[in-house]
Each structure stands twice: as C-alpha cells, then as structure tokens.
Write a protein that holds these residues in place. Structure first.
Motif, PDB file in Angstrom:
ATOM      1  N   SER A   6       0.801  -1.238   0.000  1.00  0.00           N
ATOM      2  CA  SER A   6       0.000   0.000   0.000  1.00  0.00           C
ATOM      3  C   SER A   6       0.831   1.284   0.000  1.00  0.00           C
ATOM      4  N   LYS A  48      -0.866  -3.723  -3.637  1.00  0.00           N
ATOM      5  CA  LYS A  48      -1.640  -2.486  -3.495  1.00  0.00           C
ATOM      6  C   LYS A  48      -0.783  -1.214  -3.567  1.00  0.00           C
ATOM      7  N   ASP A  83       1.121   1.920  -5.398  1.00  0.00           N
ATOM      8  CA  ASP A  83       0.675   2.782  -6.498  1.00  0.00           C
ATOM      9  C   ASP A  83       1.885   3.380  -7.222  1.00  0.00           C
ATOM     10  N   ARG A 128       1.389   4.642 -10.495  1.00  0.00           N
ATOM     11  CA  ARG A 128       0.762   5.225 -11.686  1.00  0.00           C
ATOM     12  C   ARG A 128       1.468   6.462 -12.230  1.00  0.00           C
ATOM     13  N   LYS A 172      -2.808  -6.425  -7.054  1.00  0.00           N
ATOM     14  CA  LYS A 172      -3.588  -5.193  -6.864  1.00  0.00           C
ATOM     15  C   LYS A 172      -2.732  -3.910  -6.858  1.00  0.00           C
ATOM     16  N   ALA A 173      -1.475  -4.002  -7.288  1.00  0.00           N
ATOM     17  CA  ALA A 173      -0.650  -2.789  -7.442  1.00  0.00           C
ATOM     18  C   ALA A 173      -1.195  -2.006  -8.633  1.00  0.00           C
ATOM     19  N   LYS A 174      -0.966  -0.702  -8.634  1.00  0.00           N
ATOM     20  CA  LYS A 174      -1.495   0.163  -9.689  1.00  0.00           C
ATOM     21  C   LYS A 174      -0.354   0.702 -10.548  1.00  0.00           C
ATOM     22  N   SER A 229       0.332   2.794 -14.548  1.00  0.00           N
ATOM     23  CA  SER A 229      -0.294   3.468 -15.687  1.00  0.00           C
ATOM     24  C   SER A 229      -0.003   2.647 -16.939  1.00  0.00           C
TER      25      SER A 229
END
Length: 187
Positions: free
Chosen positions: A126, A146, A148, A150, A166-168, A170
């Motif tokens: 996270s 999780k 991020d 992006r 669930k990592a984000k 782009s």
C-alpha cells in the motif's frame, strides 16, 4: 546516564544535536552529512531541506517522520530501529539508499529521486510512489501489493519474483513490468 529528551523545538542550519529522543521537532536546513545519528530517536518530527547524505543510521528510530526537500544519498534505512519505523518523503533525493528487508507499509514517496535504491525483500504494501524516478531501483522479492506506481517512471519490476497483486500502474508504465523480456513496445 540519562538520555536527552527534547520536545517541540525548532532546529536551524547550524544547531548541533545531542544523542537522545526528539519528539515533535522541526529541523530546517540542517546539515547531517557524514555525521553519526546512530541510536537517536525522532518521533513526529519534520525535516525541511536537510542534508543526510552518507549519515550513519545504526538503530536510529524514525517514527512518523516527514522528510521534505532533503538530500539523502546513500542512506542505510535497513539498519534503522525497525520498531515503529514510518516516514514519508516529498521532493527528496534518495539515490543509492537501501531499504533492504524493511517493513515500511503505506510509505509515501512523492516527487523524489530513487535511482539505484535497494528495495529488495522490503514490504511496501500500500505504499505510494507519486511522480518518482525509479531508474535502476532494485525490486527483488519485494512485496508491492496495493502499491501505487501510476505517476512514477523508469522502474523495472519483474512480476514473477515480486508480489504485485492489486498494485497500480499506468498504461505508459507497463513496459517497466516487461523489461526482462527485452522486447520493443511502441506507441
């Protein structure tokens, strides 16, 4: 021997620190480069524009500490006191630093340089990497669930050896997940 305890104080450029515990303190433009902050404790502190390059951090405690516009080249966060270890970075230069095996869930890295930084075996669940340069940063058996990424760039993360559920990312950064295949991706 009693340990120094300092609370709610602001330190500026030329102030010197005594080994001890600092709580809710602000440090402005302090130069800690090549100094030894081993076994110091910093709780709810903010560092603005400080230089920590090559500072010794053996068993140093950072609990809810904010670093803003700091130069932090070659730091070994992996040897800090791991109890309650938590911090955030905004506009910092963390090139060549090590977070090897650290458990730093929900850490925020914002507008920072993390080139050749070692995140091997770290738990970054996270965490947020907001507009960070991760060129040649090492992600090896790293937990990035999780996380991020992006708005960050230049990263190379192997999904087969890192936990990225669930990592984000782009769409422009997806190529950083395919680097090991040495393929050309065109727009």
């Amino acid at each position: 021997m009693t340990e120094t305890y300092i609370q709610d104080k602001t330190f500026d450029r030329n102030d010197t620190l005594t080994k001890g515990e600092y709580e809710n303190c602000i440090f402005n433009s302090c130069n800690f480069a090549d100094s030894d902050l081993s076994e110091f404790k910093f709780i709810d502190c903010t560092f603005n524009g400080c230089n920590f390059s090559l500072t010794k951090l053996n068993k140093t405690a950072f609990r809810d500490v904010k670093f803003k516009d700091c130069k932090m080249l070659g730091l070994r966060f992996d040897i800090c006191n791991e109890f309650g270890l938590s911090f955030s970075f905004d506009g910092c230069q963390l090139n060549h630093s090590s977070f090897f095996k650290t458990k730093i869930k929900k850490t925020v890295f914002k507008n920072s340089q993390l080139q050749e930084t070692d995140f091997a075996e770290a738990d970054l669940t996270s965490s947020v990497f907001d507009n960070c340069n991760l060129a040649q940063a090492v992600f090896d058996h790293t937990t990035l669930e999780k996380a991020d990424f992006r708005t960050s760039y230049n990263y190379s993360i192997d999904p087969e050896i890192n936990r990225i559920k669930k990592a984000k990312f782009s769409i422009l950064g997806v190529s950083g997940l395919l680097d090991k295949y040495d393929i050309n991706i065109e727009k």
